[in-house]
Design a protein around this motif. Structure first.
Motif, PDB file in Angstrom:
ATOM      1  N   ASP A 139      13.153 -18.400   3.835  1.00  0.00           N
ATOM      2  CA  ASP A 139      13.001 -18.771   2.422  1.00  0.00           C
ATOM      3  C   ASP A 139      11.626 -18.771   2.113  1.00  0.00           C
ATOM      4  OD1 ASP A 139      16.024 -19.554   1.553  1.00  0.00           O
ATOM      5  OD2 ASP A 139      15.531 -20.910   3.283  1.00  0.00           O
ATOM      6  N   VAL A 140      10.783 -19.527   3.058  1.00  0.00           N
ATOM      7  CA  VAL A 140       9.377 -19.484   2.883  1.00  0.00           C
ATOM      8  C   VAL A 140       8.671 -18.257   3.144  1.00  0.00           C
ATOM      9  CG1 VAL A 140       7.198 -20.875   3.989  1.00  0.00           C
ATOM     10  CG2 VAL A 140       9.314 -21.868   3.926  1.00  0.00           C
ATOM     11  N   MET A 141       9.252 -17.417   4.232  1.00  0.00           N
ATOM     12  CA  MET A 141       8.669 -16.116   4.475  1.00  0.00           C
ATOM     13  C   MET A 141       8.839 -14.993   3.243  1.00  0.00           C
ATOM     14  SD  MET A 141       6.850 -16.058   7.115  1.00  0.00           S
ATOM     15  CE  MET A 141       6.352 -17.754   7.402  1.00  0.00           C
ATOM     16  N   THR A 142      10.078 -15.399   2.710  1.00  0.00           N
ATOM     17  CA  THR A 142      10.518 -14.454   1.537  1.00  0.00           C
ATOM     18  C   THR A 142       9.631 -14.767   0.349  1.00  0.00           C
ATOM     19  OG1 THR A 142      12.655 -14.617   2.272  1.00  0.00           O
ATOM     20  CG2 THR A 142      12.254 -13.631  -0.099  1.00  0.00           C
TER      21      THR A 142
ATOM     22  N   THR B  42       2.718  -9.530  -1.767  1.00  0.00           N
ATOM     23  CA  THR B  42       2.563  -8.019  -2.438  1.00  0.00           C
ATOM     24  C   THR B  42       2.707  -8.106  -3.945  1.00  0.00           C
ATOM     25  OG1 THR B  42       5.196  -8.380  -3.012  1.00  0.00           O
ATOM     26  CG2 THR B  42       4.425  -7.166  -0.869  1.00  0.00           C
ATOM     27  N   GLY B  43       2.697  -9.390  -5.009  1.00  0.00           N
ATOM     28  CA  GLY B  43       2.891  -9.540  -6.277  1.00  0.00           C
ATOM     29  C   GLY B  43       3.960  -8.538  -6.809  1.00  0.00           C
ATOM     30  N   PHE B  44       4.973  -8.228  -6.006  1.00  0.00           N
ATOM     31  CA  PHE B  44       6.253  -7.603  -6.657  1.00  0.00           C
ATOM     32  C   PHE B  44       7.079  -8.294  -7.351  1.00  0.00           C
ATOM     33  CE2 PHE B  44       7.285  -4.204  -3.081  1.00  0.00           C
ATOM     34  CZ  PHE B  44       5.726  -3.555  -3.074  1.00  0.00           C
ATOM     35  N   ASN B  45       7.842  -7.793  -8.373  1.00  0.00           N
ATOM     36  CA  ASN B  45       8.793  -8.386  -9.114  1.00  0.00           C
ATOM     37  C   ASN B  45       9.767  -9.188  -8.159  1.00  0.00           C
ATOM     38  OD1 ASN B  45      11.136  -9.138 -10.664  1.00  0.00           O
ATOM     39  ND2 ASN B  45      11.042  -7.237 -11.860  1.00  0.00           N
ATOM     40  N   PRO B  46       9.854 -10.734  -8.623  1.00  0.00           N
ATOM     41  CA  PRO B  46      10.766 -11.284  -7.614  1.00  0.00           C
ATOM     42  C   PRO B  46      12.223 -10.754  -7.293  1.00  0.00           C
ATOM     43  CG  PRO B  46       9.572 -12.721  -9.063  1.00  0.00           C
ATOM     44  CD  PRO B  46       9.219 -11.400  -9.515  1.00  0.00           C
ATOM     45  N   LYS B  47      12.481  -9.966  -8.286  1.00  0.00           N
ATOM     46  CA  LYS B  47      14.007  -9.518  -8.299  1.00  0.00           C
ATOM     47  C   LYS B  47      13.994  -8.371  -7.200  1.00  0.00           C
ATOM     48  CE  LYS B  47      15.471 -10.128 -13.181  1.00  0.00           C
ATOM     49  NZ  LYS B  47      14.650 -10.946 -13.697  1.00  0.00           N
TER      50      LYS B  47
ATOM     51  N   CYS C 146      25.642 -14.417  -1.350  1.00  0.00           N
ATOM     52  CA  CYS C 146      24.532 -15.348  -1.197  1.00  0.00           C
ATOM     53  C   CYS C 146      23.305 -14.758  -0.643  1.00  0.00           C
ATOM     54  CB  CYS C 146      24.871 -16.537  -0.529  1.00  0.00           C
ATOM     55  SG  CYS C 146      26.132 -17.752  -1.558  1.00  0.00           S
ATOM     56  N   ALA C 147      22.149 -14.934  -1.234  1.00  0.00           N
ATOM     57  CA  ALA C 147      20.824 -14.351  -0.711  1.00  0.00           C
ATOM     58  C   ALA C 147      19.468 -15.335  -1.156  1.00  0.00           C
ATOM     59  CB  ALA C 147      20.399 -13.041  -1.245  1.00  0.00           C
ATOM     60  N   SER C 148      18.525 -15.443  -0.410  1.00  0.00           N
ATOM     61  CA  SER C 148      17.646 -16.274  -0.804  1.00  0.00           C
ATOM     62  C   SER C 148      16.697 -15.395  -2.191  1.00  0.00           C
ATOM     63  CB  SER C 148      16.435 -16.371   0.159  1.00  0.00           C
ATOM     64  OG  SER C 148      15.351 -17.245  -0.071  1.00  0.00           O
ATOM     65  N   ALA C 149      16.615 -16.104  -3.134  1.00  0.00           N
ATOM     66  CA  ALA C 149      16.234 -15.591  -4.560  1.00  0.00           C
ATOM     67  C   ALA C 149      15.286 -16.401  -5.115  1.00  0.00           C
ATOM     68  CB  ALA C 149      17.419 -15.386  -5.383  1.00  0.00           C
ATOM     69  N   TYR C 150      14.450 -16.061  -6.034  1.00  0.00           N
ATOM     70  CA  TYR C 150      13.525 -16.686  -6.566  1.00  0.00           C
ATOM     71  C   TYR C 150      13.990 -17.183  -7.872  1.00  0.00           C
ATOM     72  CZ  TYR C 150       8.712 -17.600  -8.628  1.00  0.00           C
ATOM     73  OH  TYR C 150       7.596 -18.198  -9.227  1.00  0.00           O
ATOM     74  N   LEU C 151      13.708 -18.725  -7.889  1.00  0.00           N
ATOM     75  CA  LEU C 151      14.473 -19.365  -8.979  1.00  0.00           C
ATOM     76  C   LEU C 151      13.367 -19.649 -10.123  1.00  0.00           C
ATOM     77  CD1 LEU C 151      16.876 -21.805  -7.346  1.00  0.00           C
ATOM     78  CD2 LEU C 151      16.974 -19.434  -8.009  1.00  0.00           C
ATOM     79  N   GLU C 152      13.699 -19.646 -11.397  1.00  0.00           N
ATOM     80  CA  GLU C 152      12.689 -19.839 -12.501  1.00  0.00           C
ATOM     81  C   GLU C 152      13.505 -20.795 -13.425  1.00  0.00           C
ATOM     82  OE1 GLU C 152      10.233 -16.060 -13.281  1.00  0.00           O
ATOM     83  OE2 GLU C 152      12.404 -15.616 -12.811  1.00  0.00           O
TER      84      GLU C 152
ATOM     85  N   LYS D 171       0.871  -1.241  -0.018  1.00  0.00           N
ATOM     86  CA  LYS D 171      -0.115   0.047  -0.076  1.00  0.00           C
ATOM     87  C   LYS D 171       0.834   1.268   0.033  1.00  0.00           C
ATOM     88  CE  LYS D 171      -3.589   2.052   2.838  1.00  0.00           C
ATOM     89  NZ  LYS D 171      -4.172   1.850   4.031  1.00  0.00           N
ATOM     90  N   TYR D 172       1.881   1.186   0.801  1.00  0.00           N
ATOM     91  CA  TYR D 172       2.787   2.661   0.954  1.00  0.00           C
ATOM     92  C   TYR D 172       3.823   2.627   0.413  1.00  0.00           C
ATOM     93  CZ  TYR D 172      -0.671   3.478   4.613  1.00  0.00           C
ATOM     94  OH  TYR D 172      -1.709   3.752   5.639  1.00  0.00           O
ATOM     95  N   CYS D 173       4.666   1.877  -0.082  1.00  0.00           N
ATOM     96  CA  CYS D 173       5.957   1.521  -0.719  1.00  0.00           C
ATOM     97  C   CYS D 173       5.735   0.412  -1.870  1.00  0.00           C
ATOM     98  CB  CYS D 173       6.866   1.025   0.067  1.00  0.00           C
ATOM     99  SG  CYS D 173       7.004   1.732   1.814  1.00  0.00           S
ATOM    100  N   PRO D 174       4.917   0.846  -3.119  1.00  0.00           N
ATOM    101  CA  PRO D 174       4.566  -0.012  -3.992  1.00  0.00           C
ATOM    102  C   PRO D 174       5.915  -0.218  -4.790  1.00  0.00           C
ATOM    103  CG  PRO D 174       3.390   1.826  -4.436  1.00  0.00           C
ATOM    104  CD  PRO D 174       3.981   1.891  -3.040  1.00  0.00           C
ATOM    105  N   SER D 175       6.829   0.625  -4.852  1.00  0.00           N
ATOM    106  CA  SER D 175       7.872   0.260  -6.034  1.00  0.00           C
ATOM    107  C   SER D 175       9.234   0.234  -5.138  1.00  0.00           C
ATOM    108  CB  SER D 175       8.112   1.628  -6.997  1.00  0.00           C
ATOM    109  OG  SER D 175       7.963   2.667  -6.273  1.00  0.00           O
TER     110      SER D 175
END
Ligand code: TXD
Length: 296
Positions: free
Chosen positions: A121-124, A131-136, A237-243, A106-110
């Motif tokens: 990893d589950v929380m991320t 949020t529906g944010f871009n996984p990047k 290293c970080a928890s990232a969305y894999l495709e 709501k307050y920081c959409p970008s």
């Protein structure tokens, strides 16, 4: 540059302090406990002359105050208690993270979001979906910490290592995957130190009695924030969305990435050995179980 830190507990307050002391950015610190974020923000602010920092900090229990933040660090949640696994935290923290994600959207959409709350990893994954944010732009903090713990264990044994050749991948949990490309570490030292790193969080929790680690965790978040704010494009290293990378998709898991002003600018695919591949798969399976539980 404004950074919102949600949760003014041990990790959140320490991240705020590191950001203000270094003058990296302005901070708004938020907590549901009335007065807590405000009091800590005033205290952190008083150190500014000592560090010659002109970064500003405010503390609040009102989410509307995070409006316009460029980066949001989510530390809200419960910390592990002795004998409690990271997975025990799952249900309680899911409720908290859902509420927080709705406010961030709501307050920081970008904004770019760094998630710290366990099970990491589950929380991320859940923050990205809610949020529906871009996984990047949704990144989990664990790999910097787990890798640092691994390197520290090697340093304590006076091992002369090339620090870029040692890393922790996989989940931030019992199935984390140690990776070593440094030739001068014996297999005994490797398994002993990686085991130590894996258990370090629990070891600290046991000594503390209440609460969990926050000095090295906040330093790890700070390293990620610095890479983003200064557009360092540094590898960590970080928890990232894999495709599809590492043979996995629709999952958040620890891998080497390049961090810059756009968030995760690249997922680095290193060649894994057969054993590492198996361990990574096992780790992914464990994360998927958590994801399935919360998405039901
Ligand atoms: O490597 C990692 N990712 C981790 C993760 C390393 C260390 C800590 N790790 C996890 O981060 C830990 O298991 C917790 O899930 C979080 C935060 O750890 P911290 O040690 O900072 O916990 P605290 O001190 O209990 O602080 C949490 C704060 C507390 O002040 C609550 O009042 C607040 O979160 N809280 C909220 N703030 C804002 N909004 C909501 N809804 C909310 N709910 C609780």
């Amino acid at each position: 540059m404004k950074i919102a830190i949600i949760g003014a507990g041990n990790v959140g307050a320490m991240v705020a302090s590191r950001v203000i002391d270094s003058g990296l950015a302005d901070v708004v610190l938020v907590d549901v406990v009335p007065g807590m974020a405000k009091g800590k923000a005033l205290d952190i602010s008083d150190a500014r002359p000592i560090f010659s920092s002109r970064s500003g900090i405010t503390g609040t229990d009102n989410f509307a105050d995070i409006k316009g933040s460029d980066i949001v660090v989510i530390t809200a949640g419960l910390a592990r208690k002795p004998g409690m696994s990271r997975e025990d935290l799952l249900k309680k923290n899911t409720e908290i993270i859902k509420e927080v994600s709705i406010q961030v959207k709501k307050y920081c959409p970008s904004s770019i979001i760094i998630v710290v709350t366990n099970p990491l990893d589950v929380m991320t994954y859940f923050v990205m979906k809610t949020t529906g944010f871009n996984p990047k732009k949704v990144i989990g903090m664990a790999g910097v910490l787990d890798t640092a713990r691994f390197i520290n264990a090697l340093w304590e044994r006076n091992q002369d290592i090339d620090r870029d050749k040692v890393l922790m991948m996989g989940s931030h949990g019992d199935t984390m995957v140690p990776v070593n490309r440094s030739e001068n570490i014996s297999s005994e030292v490797f398994s002993e130190t990686s085991e130590l790193a894996r258990n370090r969080g629990a070891e600290i929790v046991k000594h503390l009695g209440t609460g969990s680690a926050y000095f090295a965790p906040s330093a790890s978040v700070f390293a990620m924030l610095k890479a983003i704010v200064k557009n360092e494009k540094s590898a960590m290293c970080a928890s990232a969305y894999l495709e599809g990378q590492y043979g996995e998709k629709d999952i958040y898991i620890g891998v080497p990435v390049v961090l810059g002003s756009l968030g995760i600018e690249k997922i680095i695919e290193i060649e894994l050995t057969k054993e590492e591949k198996q361990a990574f798969k096992k780790s992914a399976l464990q994360i998927r179980e958590g994801i399935t539980t919360i998405m039901l």
